[in-house]
Design a protein around this motif. Structure first.
Motif, PDB file in Angstrom:
ATOM      1  N   THR A 189       0.822  -1.211   0.000  1.00  0.00           N
ATOM      2  CA  THR A 189       0.000   0.000   0.000  1.00  0.00           C
ATOM      3  C   THR A 189       0.857   1.263   0.000  1.00  0.00           C
ATOM      4  O   THR A 189       0.433   2.299  -0.505  1.00  0.00           O
ATOM      5  CB  THR A 189      -0.952   0.016   1.200  1.00  0.00           C
ATOM      6  N   ALA A 190       2.067   1.183   0.535  1.00  0.00           N
ATOM      7  CA  ALA A 190       2.978   2.320   0.471  1.00  0.00           C
ATOM      8  C   ALA A 190       3.692   2.387  -0.878  1.00  0.00           C
ATOM      9  O   ALA A 190       4.274   3.420  -1.229  1.00  0.00           O
ATOM     10  CB  ALA A 190       4.019   2.239   1.596  1.00  0.00           C
ATOM     11  N   THR A 191       3.656   1.288  -1.631  1.00  0.00           N
ATOM     12  CA  THR A 191       4.301   1.199  -2.954  1.00  0.00           C
ATOM     13  C   THR A 191       3.236   0.725  -3.943  1.00  0.00           C
ATOM     14  O   THR A 191       3.222  -0.429  -4.357  1.00  0.00           O
ATOM     15  CB  THR A 191       5.475   0.201  -2.905  1.00  0.00           C
ATOM     16  N   PRO A 192       2.309   1.601  -4.341  1.00  0.00           N
ATOM     17  CA  PRO A 192       1.132   1.156  -5.094  1.00  0.00           C
ATOM     18  C   PRO A 192       1.422   0.543  -6.458  1.00  0.00           C
ATOM     19  O   PRO A 192       0.561  -0.150  -7.003  1.00  0.00           O
ATOM     20  CB  PRO A 192       0.296   2.442  -5.223  1.00  0.00           C
ATOM     21  N   TRP A 193       2.608   0.758  -6.999  1.00  0.00           N
ATOM     22  CA  TRP A 193       2.933   0.171  -8.309  1.00  0.00           C
ATOM     23  C   TRP A 193       3.359  -1.289  -8.203  1.00  0.00           C
ATOM     24  O   TRP A 193       3.436  -1.994  -9.214  1.00  0.00           O
ATOM     25  CB  TRP A 193       4.055   0.958  -8.983  1.00  0.00           C
ATOM     26  N   LEU A 194       3.598  -1.776  -6.991  1.00  0.00           N
ATOM     27  CA  LEU A 194       4.221  -3.088  -6.816  1.00  0.00           C
ATOM     28  C   LEU A 194       3.312  -4.237  -7.275  1.00  0.00           C
ATOM     29  O   LEU A 194       3.761  -5.169  -7.955  1.00  0.00           O
ATOM     30  CB  LEU A 194       4.622  -3.271  -5.344  1.00  0.00           C
ATOM     31  N   GLY A 195       2.026  -4.179  -6.916  1.00  0.00           N
ATOM     32  CA  GLY A 195       1.108  -5.236  -7.334  1.00  0.00           C
ATOM     33  C   GLY A 195       0.988  -5.315  -8.839  1.00  0.00           C
ATOM     34  O   GLY A 195       1.000  -6.411  -9.426  1.00  0.00           O
ATOM     35  N   GLY A 196       0.879  -4.152  -9.493  1.00  0.00           N
ATOM     36  CA  GLY A 196       0.805  -4.122 -10.950  1.00  0.00           C
ATOM     37  C   GLY A 196       2.073  -4.643 -11.595  1.00  0.00           C
ATOM     38  O   GLY A 196       2.031  -5.279 -12.659  1.00  0.00           O
ATOM     39  N   HIS A 197       3.212  -4.392 -10.953  1.00  0.00           N
ATOM     40  CA  HIS A 197       4.484  -4.897 -11.477  1.00  0.00           C
ATOM     41  C   HIS A 197       4.508  -6.419 -11.478  1.00  0.00           C
ATOM     42  O   HIS A 197       4.909  -7.040 -12.477  1.00  0.00           O
ATOM     43  CB  HIS A 197       5.631  -4.353 -10.633  1.00  0.00           C
ATOM     44  N   LEU A 198       4.067  -7.036 -10.390  1.00  0.00           N
ATOM     45  CA  LEU A 198       4.050  -8.493 -10.325  1.00  0.00           C
ATOM     46  C   LEU A 198       3.065  -9.080 -11.337  1.00  0.00           C
ATOM     47  O   LEU A 198       3.351 -10.100 -11.977  1.00  0.00           O
ATOM     48  CB  LEU A 198       3.686  -8.944  -8.908  1.00  0.00           C
ATOM     49  N   LEU A 199       1.908  -8.437 -11.499  1.00  0.00           N
ATOM     50  CA  LEU A 199       0.946  -8.907 -12.490  1.00  0.00           C
ATOM     51  C   LEU A 199       1.525  -8.769 -13.896  1.00  0.00           C
ATOM     52  O   LEU A 199       1.288  -9.610 -14.772  1.00  0.00           O
ATOM     53  CB  LEU A 199      -0.357  -8.125 -12.369  1.00  0.00           C
ATOM     54  N   GLY A 200       2.310  -7.721 -14.114  1.00  0.00           N
ATOM     55  CA  GLY A 200       2.970  -7.544 -15.399  1.00  0.00           C
ATOM     56  C   GLY A 200       3.978  -8.645 -15.687  1.00  0.00           C
ATOM     57  O   GLY A 200       4.160  -9.051 -16.853  1.00  0.00           O
ATOM     58  N   GLU A 201       4.630  -9.145 -14.648  1.00  0.00           N
ATOM     59  CA  GLU A 201       5.572 -10.254 -14.844  1.00  0.00           C
ATOM     60  C   GLU A 201       4.822 -11.516 -15.286  1.00  0.00           C
ATOM     61  O   GLU A 201       5.317 -12.289 -16.111  1.00  0.00           O
ATOM     62  CB  GLU A 201       6.359 -10.523 -13.557  1.00  0.00           C
TER      63      GLU A 201
END
Length: 345
Positions: A177-189
């Motif tokens: 939640t403090a790094t909101p791009w992180l979930g999208g990054h993993l989904l992108g992988e």
């Protein structure tokens, strides 16, 4: 309800089988169950400020709810998550092809049964989990019956153990939640893995590699590695680097905060570390084949990496790791913290 996007898996069957295999867990009274749920919610809430002060990561308020679930609830949540994560891969494999109704029904039930068996095995072991793919900002799952089961098995102070678990899992919630791009990054992988797939011959080749992995199980292989091409292994190496960071960081936070707020933390850590190795031949074999041994290595290696960077550069400098995907450590850098420091700092 489960996500229907993946026609290759009968998700309703997977949930049904997984829930039955998982069982209910330890016997507790209604009042005991209510007390555990209330204490876990309070522990997660208390942990938010503790994690923020220790790490310097400030998660926005009122994001990613904390949900206390039973084993069946965990199975349902992970079936939903799997449907989301696997959607790009399923789309690539099926394309515009429409299998016959019989082939579709039989195939989806077979894979549903397999996924259900996997979820049923894991549902009795997971204490907590952050689900980054739950819209809009993820959610934190705390599996109450498993927490009660382990605290009884280890004969540790239940109140200390519940807060200890909350510290680790709340760290994951803060990370995402403090790094909101992180979930999208993993989904992108996962999308990258899908893009690398060649549908023609995939199933035959994948089954062949699985067979070889099962034959060589004693040599330490796991099924995830078995079905991966060299290109996919590169992506998985990147994901391994991220997961090692997340797990190791949570362990460092938990151990750093523990002594100041959990009186019996040393006893808990000692007993829990021993338990992580698995008990019994069957349990150890399944852990190896499913890649859970690799996850245990992620806790260990990731924690060593985080401690090395923080000791050398400080927590504020370490937090550059959360600024953008390019700053995340590779699998190689997890084993060589100085390489990450040289590249990023």
């Amino acid at each position: 309800m489960t996500n229907p996007r993946s026609g290759m898996v009968d998700w309703d069957l997977a949930v049904s089988i997984g829930s039955r295999l998982a069982g209910d867990g330890p016997t507790v009274t209604w009042s005991e169950a209510a007390e555990v749920v209330e204490e876990l919610r309070a522990g997660a809430d208390r942990s938010t400020g503790l994690v923020r002060d220790f790490t310097g990561l400030d998660a926005p308020a009122n994001t990613a709810p904390v949900v206390v679930v039973d084993r069946a609830g965990w199975v349902q949540a992970n079936a939903d998550g799997f449907a989301t994560v696997l959607a790009p891969i399923v789309t690539k494999l099926t394309g515009d092809k429409q299998p016959s109704r019989i082939a579709h029904a039989v195939g989806s039930r077979v894979t549903g049964a397999e996924v259900g068996g996997l979820l049923g095995f894991l549902a009795g072991k997971v204490l907590g989990q952050f689900d980054p793919f739950f819209e809009p900002s993820g959610r934190l799952l705390l599996v109450a019956p498993n927490i009660v089961h382990v605290e009884r098995e280890l004969e540790v102070d239940p109140h200390d153990f519940r807060l200890w678990v909350c510290l680790h899992e709340e760290t994951h919630r803060v990370q995402f939640t403090a790094t909101p791009w992180l979930g999208g990054h993993l989904l992108g992988e996962m999308q990258s893995i899908a893009d690398s797939l060649e549908p023609t011959g995939f199933l035959d080749e994948g089954l062949g590699r699985i067979t070889e992995a099962l034959k060589g199980g004693a040599r330490g292989g796991n099924l995830l590695e078995a079905v991966s091409t060299p290109e996919q292994k590169e992506i998985l190496d990147r994901v391994t680097g991220v997961m090692s960071l997340l797990e190791g960081h949570a362990d460092v936070v938990m151990d750093g905060l523990g002594p100041s707020v959990i009186p019996s933390v040393a006893d808990i850590r000692k007993k829990f570390t021993k338990r992580r190795k698995g008990v019994g031949v069957l349990d150890r074999t399944l852990r190896r084949l499913l890649g859970l041994d690799a996850k245990m290595a992620q806790y260990r290696d990731g924690a060593i990496f985080v401690r090395a960077v923080v000791d050398k550069a400080g927590m504020a400098e370490f937090n550059a790791i959360w600024e953008c995907p390019e700053n995340l450590p590779t699998k190689a850098e997890i084993g060589d913290p100085n390489a990450w420091i040289s590249r990023v700092l």
